[in-house]
Write an enzyme that holds these catalytic residues in place. Sequence first.
Site, PDB file in Angstrom:
ATOM      1  N   GLU A  99       6.688  -1.057   3.806  1.00 44.59           N
ATOM      2  CA  GLU A  99       5.477  -0.703   4.531  1.00 44.59           C
ATOM      3  C   GLU A  99       4.299  -0.487   3.599  1.00 44.59           C
ATOM      4  O   GLU A  99       4.463  -0.045   2.468  1.00 44.59           O
ATOM      5  CB  GLU A  99       5.727   0.582   5.332  1.00 44.59           C
ATOM      6  CG  GLU A  99       6.693   0.358   6.468  1.00 44.59           C
ATOM      7  CD  GLU A  99       7.203   1.640   7.100  1.00 44.59           C
ATOM      8  OE1 GLU A  99       7.317   1.672   8.326  1.00 44.59           O
ATOM      9  OE2 GLU A  99       7.489   2.597   6.377  1.00 44.59           O
ATOM     10  N   CYS A 112      -2.267   2.248   0.730  1.00 47.62           N
ATOM     11  CA  CYS A 112      -1.102   2.923   0.162  1.00 47.62           C
ATOM     12  C   CYS A 112       0.037   1.904   0.111  1.00 47.62           C
ATOM     13  O   CYS A 112       0.428   1.352   1.132  1.00 47.62           O
ATOM     14  CB  CYS A 112      -0.766   4.113   1.059  1.00 47.62           C
ATOM     15  SG  CYS A 112       0.645   5.058   0.512  1.00 47.62           S
ATOM     16  N   CYS A 119      14.140   4.763  -2.001  1.00 48.35           N
ATOM     17  CA  CYS A 119      13.788   5.519  -3.206  1.00 48.35           C
ATOM     18  C   CYS A 119      15.022   6.267  -3.687  1.00 48.35           C
ATOM     19  O   CYS A 119      15.840   6.715  -2.883  1.00 48.35           O
ATOM     20  CB  CYS A 119      12.674   6.515  -2.883  1.00 48.35           C
ATOM     21  SG  CYS A 119      12.079   7.421  -4.325  1.00 48.35           S
ATOM     22  N   CYS A 123      14.001  13.509  -3.192  1.00 50.58           N
ATOM     23  CA  CYS A 123      13.277  14.763  -2.955  1.00 50.58           C
ATOM     24  C   CYS A 123      13.692  15.237  -1.558  1.00 50.58           C
ATOM     25  O   CYS A 123      13.672  14.453  -0.602  1.00 50.58           O
ATOM     26  CB  CYS A 123      11.770  14.531  -3.021  1.00 50.58           C
ATOM     27  SG  CYS A 123      11.247  13.898  -4.628  1.00 50.58           S
ATOM     28  N   CYS A 126      11.427  14.637   1.690  1.00 48.92           N
ATOM     29  CA  CYS A 126      10.792  13.327   1.930  1.00 48.92           C
ATOM     30  C   CYS A 126      11.741  12.397   2.675  1.00 48.92           C
ATOM     31  O   CYS A 126      12.886  12.199   2.271  1.00 48.92           O
ATOM     32  CB  CYS A 126      10.385  12.704   0.603  1.00 48.92           C
ATOM     33  SG  CYS A 126       9.654  11.069   0.773  1.00 48.92           S
ATOM     34  N   GLU A 169       9.511   5.131  -5.957  1.00 46.91           N
ATOM     35  CA  GLU A 169       8.984   5.807  -7.140  1.00 46.91           C
ATOM     36  C   GLU A 169       8.499   4.701  -8.087  1.00 46.91           C
ATOM     37  O   GLU A 169       9.306   4.017  -8.718  1.00 46.91           O
ATOM     38  CB  GLU A 169      10.083   6.663  -7.788  1.00 46.91           C
ATOM     39  CG  GLU A 169       9.793   7.145  -9.193  1.00 46.91           C
ATOM     40  CD  GLU A 169       8.452   7.859  -9.363  1.00 46.91           C
ATOM     41  OE1 GLU A 169       8.052   8.633  -8.482  1.00 46.91           O
ATOM     42  OE2 GLU A 169       7.798   7.613 -10.395  1.00 46.91           O
ATOM     43  N   CYS A 341       2.226  10.705   4.849  1.00 46.48           N
ATOM     44  CA  CYS A 341       3.001  10.932   3.618  1.00 46.48           C
ATOM     45  C   CYS A 341       4.425  11.346   3.952  1.00 46.48           C
ATOM     46  O   CYS A 341       4.638  12.241   4.758  1.00 46.48           O
ATOM     47  CB  CYS A 341       2.414  12.066   2.793  1.00 46.48           C
ATOM     48  SG  CYS A 341       0.744  11.804   2.272  1.00 46.48           S
TER      49      CYS A 341
HETATM   50  N1  SAH Z   1       7.500   8.702  -5.603  1.00 49.03           N
HETATM   51  C1  SAH Z   1       6.088   8.866  -5.843  1.00 49.03           C
HETATM   52  C2  SAH Z   1       5.252   8.056  -4.874  1.00 49.03           C
HETATM   53  C3  SAH Z   1       5.351   8.504  -3.428  1.00 49.03           C
HETATM   54  S1  SAH Z   1       3.957   9.450  -3.068  1.00 49.03           S
HETATM   55  C4  SAH Z   1       5.713  10.338  -5.787  1.00 49.03           C
HETATM   56  O1  SAH Z   1       6.530  11.124  -5.334  1.00 49.03           O
HETATM   57  O2  SAH Z   1       4.647  10.692  -6.243  1.00 49.03           O
HETATM   58  C5  SAH Z   1       4.388  10.253  -1.603  1.00 49.03           C
HETATM   59  C6  SAH Z   1       3.814  11.652  -1.577  1.00 49.03           C
HETATM   60  O3  SAH Z   1       4.098  12.221  -0.301  1.00 49.03           O
HETATM   61  C7  SAH Z   1       4.432  12.557  -2.617  1.00 49.03           C
HETATM   62  O4  SAH Z   1       3.428  13.342  -3.212  1.00 49.03           O
HETATM   63  C8  SAH Z   1       5.359  13.441  -1.791  1.00 49.03           C
HETATM   64  O5  SAH Z   1       5.518  14.694  -2.411  1.00 49.03           O
HETATM   65  C9  SAH Z   1       4.616  13.516  -0.475  1.00 49.03           C
HETATM   66  N2  SAH Z   1       5.441  13.800   0.697  1.00 49.03           N
HETATM   67  C10 SAH Z   1       6.711  13.439   0.946  1.00 49.03           C
HETATM   68  N3  SAH Z   1       7.102  13.859   2.157  1.00 49.03           N
HETATM   69  C11 SAH Z   1       6.041  14.503   2.705  1.00 49.03           C
HETATM   70  C12 SAH Z   1       5.807  15.132   3.952  1.00 49.03           C
HETATM   71  N4  SAH Z   1       6.733  15.176   4.906  1.00 49.03           N
HETATM   72  N5  SAH Z   1       4.600  15.666   4.163  1.00 49.03           N
HETATM   73  C13 SAH Z   1       3.632  15.591   3.227  1.00 49.03           C
HETATM   74  N6  SAH Z   1       3.793  14.990   2.052  1.00 49.03           N
HETATM   75  C14 SAH Z   1       4.975  14.456   1.790  1.00 49.03           C
END
Ligand code: SAH
Length: 382
Positions: A99, A112, A119, A123, A126, A169, A341
Amino acid sequence: MPIFTRADGRIDLKSLSLPEIEAALTGLGGERFRALQVYKWLWQRGVRSFDEMTNVAKAVRAKLEEHYYISFLEVVAVQKSIDGTHKFLWQTEDGHKIESVLIPDDERNTLCVSTQVGCAMACTFCLTGDLGLRRHLRPSEIANQPLQVREKLDATYRITNVVMMGMGEPLHNIDNLIPALEIYLGEQALNFSHRKVTVSTVGLVPQMQRLADALPVNVAVSLNATTEEQRRQVMPITRKYPMEELLAACRTLPLKATKRITFEYVMMAGFNDSMADAQRLAKLMRGIKSKVNLIPYNENPDRDIKRPPDAVVKAFQHHLVTHGIQASVRVTRGRDISAACGQLGKADPTKSTVEDEKIAAIRIRREGEGYDASRFAFDDIV
Ligand code: SAH
């Protein structure tokens, strides 16, 4: 660049750098200087066939065709949110779904982009992490996303900024990311300014250094916590690269004079949103050219995590700002289409057909917060 060969033995020409295309062309008896034209056909004109490369000799085109092909992502669906956010669901040649999300704002349109299918970072908060890592995306797959979004949308949605914050990532896939970024930044290719391209990472320390040495793009670090213990709880990567090591690396990263590192901080109620956290975060930022981006958690049915009340977010931001830290709050966009996000990949449970994919996407939205079909258009561009 890594070479990608299809089952029919042909190579993905779009995963070649300009010098590699030069070598390929001369190897096929073509003129070296035509390589630049070919490169522009690929990345500026977005041609889908060698026949369209009208200033390349027919015989050379035929030879190119014999050994190479021009890769594209298949468009499965484009969804438009009520707030103007567009989510693109693509299918790769081997059937994976990825996506990209275009987020229009007053003065900019940010795309984005995804860098992996799924991934591996796991985390806990996420949803993309739930998929695990299926595979890395190739340079051409990372670069085809903006190219094909440009084709689909009119000038109102001209992409001004790119953030590698979609699925995956990026630095875990650095061998493909760097060649992809060369296509993004190449004047003869996608021609984005390095000031407008941001790579976001969980904090893979050696790769951050490698990226900084290779290219002058912006870096964002998903910090999300203020103590080692707290970060370990939600970001397993902290066991490999402790926060202290990560922040030390941020202090010494060779940045251009004008650059700051963005620290993303996903705020989760009762977990990392206390005033003690705000105080610790302000201290952690000392000595780093930073800006903090607070992201109130996007709630979803799969996690029992709550977004803090607005007043808490505001107070947290206020503490940072009054202690000399640049801090903004990210406005949630595209939530009605699961484009916010941490929501990407959610509409991608292993399904076999495009039809299933659409049904799954709709079901997931229905199960989510107050699904209302009239709130967004579901444009089918297959
Ligand atoms: N793997 C990289 C790129 C992905 S960025 C990274 O982690 O930086 C995606 C962003 O969304 C990250 O900052 C993550 O912490 C955030 N994120 C993940 N799940 C989320 C959620 N449910 N609500 C808000 N932010 C979220």
